[in-house]
Design a protein around this motif. Sequence first.
Motif, PDB file in Angstrom:
ATOM      1  N   LEU A 272       0.852  -1.193   0.000  1.00 56.11           N
ATOM      2  CA  LEU A 272       0.000   0.000   0.000  1.00 56.11           C
ATOM      3  C   LEU A 272       0.885   1.238   0.000  1.00 56.11           C
ATOM      4  N   LYS A 273       0.662   2.138  -0.945  1.00 54.84           N
ATOM      5  CA  LYS A 273       1.380   3.407  -0.979  1.00 54.84           C
ATOM      6  C   LYS A 273       0.526   4.440  -0.246  1.00 54.84           C
ATOM      7  N   MET A 274       1.083   4.967   0.879  1.00 54.10           N
ATOM      8  CA  MET A 274       0.308   5.802   1.792  1.00 54.10           C
ATOM      9  C   MET A 274       0.909   7.202   1.881  1.00 54.10           C
ATOM     10  N   PRO A 275       0.127   8.253   1.540  1.00 51.94           N
ATOM     11  CA  PRO A 275       0.663   9.609   1.658  1.00 51.94           C
ATOM     12  C   PRO A 275       0.648  10.098   3.111  1.00 51.94           C
ATOM     13  N   ILE A 276       1.704  10.832   3.497  1.00 47.87           N
ATOM     14  CA  ILE A 276       1.744  11.492   4.803  1.00 47.87           C
ATOM     15  C   ILE A 276       2.207  12.927   4.596  1.00 47.87           C
ATOM     16  N   SER A 285       3.862  10.356  13.948  1.00 49.52           N
ATOM     17  CA  SER A 285       2.409  10.408  14.122  1.00 49.52           C
ATOM     18  C   SER A 285       1.832   8.994  14.137  1.00 49.52           C
ATOM     19  N   GLU A 286       0.573   8.914  14.534  1.00 45.43           N
ATOM     20  CA  GLU A 286      -0.217   7.689  14.444  1.00 45.43           C
ATOM     21  C   GLU A 286      -1.216   7.902  13.314  1.00 45.43           C
ATOM     22  N   ILE A 287      -1.083   7.122  12.249  1.00 49.53           N
ATOM     23  CA  ILE A 287      -1.968   7.320  11.101  1.00 49.53           C
ATOM     24  C   ILE A 287      -2.873   6.098  10.925  1.00 49.53           C
ATOM     25  N   GLU A 288      -4.037   6.352  10.375  1.00 49.49           N
ATOM     26  CA  GLU A 288      -4.995   5.282  10.117  1.00 49.49           C
ATOM     27  C   GLU A 288      -4.752   4.729   8.718  1.00 49.49           C
ATOM     28  N   VAL A 289      -4.562   3.424   8.647  1.00 49.55           N
ATOM     29  CA  VAL A 289      -4.218   2.762   7.391  1.00 49.55           C
ATOM     30  C   VAL A 289      -5.337   1.794   7.011  1.00 49.55           C
ATOM     31  N   SER A 306      10.668  10.023   2.900  1.00 50.54           N
ATOM     32  CA  SER A 306       9.779   9.519   1.861  1.00 50.54           C
ATOM     33  C   SER A 306      10.257   8.142   1.426  1.00 50.54           C
ATOM     34  N   SER A 307       9.321   7.284   1.001  1.00 48.29           N
ATOM     35  CA  SER A 307       9.591   5.915   0.556  1.00 48.29           C
ATOM     36  C   SER A 307       9.997   4.980   1.692  1.00 48.29           C
ATOM     37  N   GLU A 308       9.729   5.367   2.941  1.00 46.07           N
ATOM     38  CA  GLU A 308       9.930   4.440   4.049  1.00 46.07           C
ATOM     39  C   GLU A 308       8.898   3.312   3.935  1.00 46.07           C
ATOM     40  N   TYR A 329       2.679  -4.323   3.523  1.00 50.34           N
ATOM     41  CA  TYR A 329       3.820  -3.415   3.508  1.00 50.34           C
ATOM     42  C   TYR A 329       3.324  -2.026   3.097  1.00 50.34           C
ATOM     43  N   VAL A 330       3.467  -1.075   4.023  1.00 50.88           N
ATOM     44  CA  VAL A 330       3.000   0.292   3.795  1.00 50.88           C
ATOM     45  C   VAL A 330       4.202   1.152   3.408  1.00 50.88           C
ATOM     46  N   GLN A 331       4.170   1.650   2.189  1.00 51.68           N
ATOM     47  CA  GLN A 331       5.237   2.531   1.706  1.00 51.68           C
ATOM     48  C   GLN A 331       4.739   3.969   1.750  1.00 51.68           C
ATOM     49  N   THR A 332       5.338   4.755   2.635  1.00 52.71           N
ATOM     50  CA  THR A 332       4.890   6.137   2.802  1.00 52.71           C
ATOM     51  C   THR A 332       5.616   7.059   1.819  1.00 52.71           C
ATOM     52  N   TYR A 333       4.942   8.113   1.472  1.00 50.77           N
ATOM     53  CA  TYR A 333       5.586   9.176   0.689  1.00 50.77           C
ATOM     54  C   TYR A 333       5.018  10.511   1.155  1.00 50.77           C
ATOM     55  N   ILE A 334       5.878  11.514   1.154  1.00 49.01           N
ATOM     56  CA  ILE A 334       5.477  12.836   1.651  1.00 49.01           C
ATOM     57  C   ILE A 334       4.706  13.558   0.563  1.00 49.01           C
ATOM     58  N   GLU A 335       3.492  13.913   0.889  1.00 49.55           N
ATOM     59  CA  GLU A 335       2.619  14.594  -0.064  1.00 49.55           C
ATOM     60  C   GLU A 335       2.794  16.097   0.074  1.00 49.55           C
TER      61      GLU A 335
END
Length: 387
Positions: A272-276, A285-289, A306-308, A329-335
Motif C-alpha cells: 500500500l502506498k500511503m501519503p503522509i 504520528s499515528e496514522i490510520e491505514v 519519503s519511501s519508508e 507493507y505500507v510505503q509512505t511518501y510525503i505529499e
Amino acid sequence: MATKVDYYEVLGIERTASSGEISKAYRKLAIKYHPDSNPGDEEAVIRFKEAAEAYEVLSDSEKRARYDQYGHAGVEGGQRANFHDVEDIMEAFGDIFGGGIFSDIFGRGGGRGGRRRVRKGADIQVRVTLDLEEAATGVDREIQVDRRVACETCSGSGAKPGSKPETCSRCGGAGQVVQQAGILRVQTTCPSCGGQGTIITDPCGDCRGNGFTTKRVSMDVAIPPGVDDGMRVRLAGEGQPSPDGGPPGDCYCHITIRKHKLFEREGDHLILKMPITYTQAVLGSEIEVPTLNGPATLSVPAGSGSSEVFKMRGKGMPDPHGRGTGDLYVQTYIEVPKKLDPKQEELLRELAEYEHTNVSPHRKSFLESIRDYLFSTADEKETQKKS
C-alpha cells in the motif's frame, strides 16, 4: 538387500530432464525390455520393472521432489507403487503411449483380460473473476457451463427409438484392429466404428446419433481463501461425460483477480502506498491505514523520510494452502500540498527564515500582477509629463 540404482540412471536421463524427456526415455526402455520381445529373458523382466518403477516416481512432480531431496528413502513407505508382474505395469502406464504401448505394440487389448480401453471425458474450462476482498475471504460462486448429457429420446444409445446399434463387422465389436509385422502386433482404433465396436445405421433424430445433447447446467464452486490470479479450482467429475462409458472429465475454474484501487499484491503479501504530510514525517504520528479487514493504526516514527516501508504483520492475504497469512507493507511518501492557506504559508516562511533557507518569494496572484502593472504604467506616464 541389493542397493537400488539411481532412477535417473535407470532411465538414462539427466536430473534436469523435463517430463516429456522422462516419458520418452521410459517408452524407449519399455519397448526394448518388454517380455514379449525378450521371451525367457529374466534380466529383461528385471530391467522392465526397474524402468517402470523409475518412471512411476519421476513422472510425479511431488514424488520426484521428495526423491531429489531424500533419495529412495523419500519415496518408500507406501509412496511408491508395487509392481508384482508385467500386467501391473501395463495397467498403470499403458496410457502414456497414446492408446497404450502394450495394446498398440504388443496387442494386449489395453489392459488385463483384453478389456477395450475406455476414455475419460473431456475437461471443461471456466473463468471466474473475483475482487481482491473475495479472494481474501473465499467465496461460493454459481457457475454455468454447457455440458453434454445423455439424450433423453434414445437414452444415450444414439440409435433411433425402436432400433439399436449394430456390431461393427470390421472389428467384430472389439473397437480395435490389429496388424502384425514380425514380432510386433500393432493394434489401432477401428476406423469404421471409431473404437465403439458398434455402428448406428438408424440414428436418433434429436442427437443425430451422438447419444448426447448439450445442456446448460449450474454448479456451485467454493473458492478457497487466498487464491491468486492464474490459479485454478478443480471440480472433480463435473466435466464432459465419457464417449464410451469411462469416467467423466473435470471442470476447472480459472481464477482472475480484478486490479484493486489501493493494494498491489505480491504472493501472500500486499503493498500500500500511503501519503503522509511533512509534519507527520518530521514529528512522527499515528496514522490510520486501510486494510482488507478494516482500518488499522500505524506508528510513523519522527524523522521518517519519503519511501519508508513499514510492515504490518498478518495484514496481507491468507495462503491458499492454509500456511498462515502474509503481511501488509505500507510505503509512505510525503505529499506536498499544491495550495496553502495564508496561515500555512506564513508558518512555513517563518520556518524557512529560521533555517536560513532560500525559498521562492511570495507569488502574486494574476489579479495582483495586473493591478501592479496598471499602476506602474500610470506612474511612469505622470513622471514623463513632469519632466
